[in-house]
Design a protein around this motif. Structure first.
Motif, PDB file in Angstrom:
ATOM      1  N   ILE B 256       0.786  -1.095   0.034  1.00  0.00           N
ATOM      2  CA  ILE B 256      -0.052   0.037  -0.139  1.00  0.00           C
ATOM      3  C   ILE B 256       1.008   1.359  -0.131  1.00  0.00           C
ATOM      4  CG2 ILE B 256      -1.767   1.365   1.380  1.00  0.00           C
ATOM      5  CD1 ILE B 256      -2.816  -1.522   2.132  1.00  0.00           C
ATOM      6  N   TYR B 257       1.886   1.460   0.782  1.00  0.00           N
ATOM      7  CA  TYR B 257       2.850   2.497   1.068  1.00  0.00           C
ATOM      8  C   TYR B 257       3.482   2.679  -0.433  1.00  0.00           C
ATOM      9  CZ  TYR B 257       2.389   2.642   5.977  1.00  0.00           C
ATOM     10  OH  TYR B 257       1.888   2.816   7.318  1.00  0.00           O
ATOM     11  N   LYS B 260       1.187   3.924  -2.933  1.00  0.00           N
ATOM     12  CA  LYS B 260       0.797   5.462  -2.634  1.00  0.00           C
ATOM     13  C   LYS B 260       2.162   6.340  -3.417  1.00  0.00           C
ATOM     14  CE  LYS B 260      -1.961   5.627   1.525  1.00  0.00           C
ATOM     15  NZ  LYS B 260      -3.034   6.669   0.949  1.00  0.00           N
ATOM     16  N   ASP B 265      -3.706   6.110  -4.960  1.00  0.00           N
ATOM     17  CA  ASP B 265      -4.391   6.246  -3.812  1.00  0.00           C
ATOM     18  C   ASP B 265      -5.210   5.076  -3.280  1.00  0.00           C
ATOM     19  OD1 ASP B 265      -4.498   7.654  -1.581  1.00  0.00           O
ATOM     20  OD2 ASP B 265      -6.329   8.543  -1.753  1.00  0.00           O
TER      21      ASP B 265
END
Lengths: 286, 290
Positions: B256-257, B260, B265
């Motif tokens: 997820i990071y 991002k 998003d």
């Protein structure tokens, strides 16, 4: 020529009443130079026994192990040399720290190899650097260090004997995620510089997927699979029958692909997942 | 009187260890810790190696005594030597290495060791051993030899041994770090069950992000102090905290990071299924936009 080969290797002991208990059963494999080999398996699958066989700590009850084409046990008096050529760190190697200073502990191996003081010094400093030990702790007692530093000291002690093959039995267990990553990075850098064979035993499938060129899957003393991480982790049903699992990222991407009907590629690394997702999103925009 | 729901109360505790002979300077391993743990809580403690986690929990049943401040267990000061047995019966410990904690050759004998030493009747011992083994799911193997067990099974026997003393609280110092994935699941499921069904307070030290999901409360330690005492959600929603503490061991969070970072998003979570749902939804929506 392969660095290490196993030909029909078994290790068993007498379980009483005439029954032999096998820890390792008729294993055959060969490991080429400059590879990181992962070893995975349920507790009791024979991983640690295999490590001890490769390092000559125990003798196969059947078959033979060849190091650079030569049988380890051909000349019994030579087995000490084997320990220096195939370095082994046990689980929780810090339990074996025993000297007054970090320096002396790392120097123990090279001194026993009969090296000169100057050579020992070079070996210690190089090993400390590989293992990520800062110079200022070399004169401290190993018992005053944090868990991660102790682990690195113990690993440096084996690196210092400059082995051709380095076997690490769960080098990251009990470390925090940062400590774990640091150890793995040190091992990786060491491998890249030395180009030697590293045998890496771990329960953490994510690390195996990121680090290894090939993976051995052990079950009840049998070598079930010996293939690339990609091939091994494509077989999630076989792995789960053996009490193992695929990396989290493989699981996530597999379900996402199935649900969105976008790909049937097996993803085993984070970076590949990112590339894959970006590709799927871009492809659709076109 | 002391509040009934406060099981463990840590007041201004500092702990230092050093050798004067060697001329070492005093170093604090714990610095001014204040903490209360209530009955029935499931608390996870995390932090880097050397942050003082193990030292802290060893204060919970008087294995270590504070250099400054005090620790109360059910209102009893751990410095009170006469009450030490009572305290250790209330707060039991399970450690990392399954092999170091098993002392008997037979599973049920090992679990009986604690109750025997409490001087209980034979019938009571049998009853407690039986219920403890059932609670951890090892009853069928009660007559087995302990050295034939897997790591996960050994840890469950160790937990049963503590549970047979009828403790209010079980403290576990990285009980799963030497186990394979299946053993890890066995141990964690057992803890969740004891917590939910018997109301046993659980204090769990762990590095494994998956195991944090079960905790009501997370205590994050750094350099001998409590850095955060909060819920999991709050910790993972804050990228700096989790990075700083080395909590980020889950690939789900890592993915997820990194997405991002690429400008994609996606909501932060460590729940695998939630992450899958979010990703699938994002791809489907992208399809619609086309």
């Amino acid at each position: 020529m392969p660095v290490i080969e196993a030909e029909n290797v078994s290790y068993s002991y007498n379980g009483g009443a005439g029954f032999d208990i096998f820890r390792v059963k008729k294993m055959n494999f060969s490991i080429e130079k400059n590879q990181i080999i992962g070893v995975i398996g349920h507790t009791g699958s024979g991983k640690s026994t295999l490590a001890q066989l490769l390092n000559g700590l125990i003798k196969p009850t059947e078959g033979k192990i060849l190091l650079n084409g030569k049988n380890l046990w051909e000349d019994f008096s030579n087995i000490r040399e084997v320990h220096f050529k195939v370095g082994l760190t046990f689980q929780y190697p810090e339990h074996q720290l025993f000297k007054d200073t970090v320096y002396d502990d790392i120097a123990f191996g090279p001194i026993n190899q009969g090296l000169s003081k100057q050579e020992v010094n070079t070996r210690v400093l190089n090993a400390a650097e590989f293992a990520g030990i800062s110079k200022d702790i070399l004169q401290r007692s190993p018992f005053d260090l944090s868990g991660g530093e102790k682990r690195r000291t113990a690993i440096a002690g084996i690196i210092a004997i400059d082995p051709e093959v380095l076997i690490l039995d769960e080098p990251t267990s009990g470390l925090d995620p940062i400590g774990r990553r640091e150890i793995l990075e040190s091992i990786y850098n060491y491998h890249n510089k030395k180009k030697n064979v590293i045998i890496f035993i771990s329960h953490i499938m994510e690390d195996i997927a990121e680090m290894c060129d090939k993976v051995m899957v052990l079950d009840k003393g049998n070598l079930e699979m010996f293939d690339t991480p990609m091939k091994v982790f494509s077989n999630s049903s076989i792995l789960s029958n053996l009490g193992l699992e695929v990396p989290q990222i493989t699981r996530i991407m597999k379900i996402v692909h199935q649900r969105t009907h976008t790909s049937d590629e097996t993803i085993i690394k984070i970076d590949d997942a990112i590339r894959n997702i970006i590709k799927i999103l871009d492809m659709k925009r076109m | 009187m002391f509040g009934i729901d406060k099981l463990i109360s840590v007041k201004n505790v500092s702990f230092s260890a050093y050798s004067e002979e060697k001329g070492e300077k005093q170093r604090f391993i714990l610095k001014n810790i204040n903490l209360e743990i209530a009955k029935g809580e499931f608390v996870a403690i995390l932090g880097k190696n050397g942050s003082g986690k193990s030292t802290l929990v060893k204060h919970f049943n008087g294995i270590l005594l504070p250099s400054e401040g005090k620790v109360l267990v059910n209102g009893i000061d751990t410095k009170d030597e006469d009450k030490l047995c009572e305290i250790r019966q209330k707060v039991g410990m399970v450690f990392q290495n399954p092999d170091n904690q098993i002392i008997s050759a037979i599973v049920e004998e090992d679990v009986a060791f604690g109750p025997e030493n409490l001087g209980l009747d034979r019938e009571e011992i049998i009853r407690r051993v039986e219920s403890a083994l059932k609670a951890v799911g090892m009853y069928d193997l009660r007559k087995h030899s302990t050295d034939m067990l897997s790591g996960g099974q050994k840890q469950r026997v160790a937990i049963a041994g503590v549970f047979a003393m009828l403790p209010s609280c079980i403290v576990l110092d990285e009980p799963t770090s030497m186990l394979d994935p299946q053993g890890r699941k066995e141990v964690i499921n057992t803890l969740v069950k004891l917590n939910k069904e018997s109301g046993t307070t659980i204090v769990l030290i762990t590095h494994n992000t998956d195991e944090l999901v079960y905790a009501d409360r997370i205590i994050a330690m750094e350099a001998g102090s409590i850095f955060k005492d909060t819920s999991l959600k709050e910790i993972i929603l804050n990228i700096e905290y989790s990075k700083a503490l080395g909590l980020n061991s889950s690939q789900c969070l890592d993915l997820i990071y990194k997405l991002k970072g690429k400008g994609i998003d996606i909501p932060i979570t460590i729940d695998e299924n939630e992450c899958i749902n979010n990703l699938a939804k994002m791809i489907e929506e992208d399809k619609m936009c086309r």
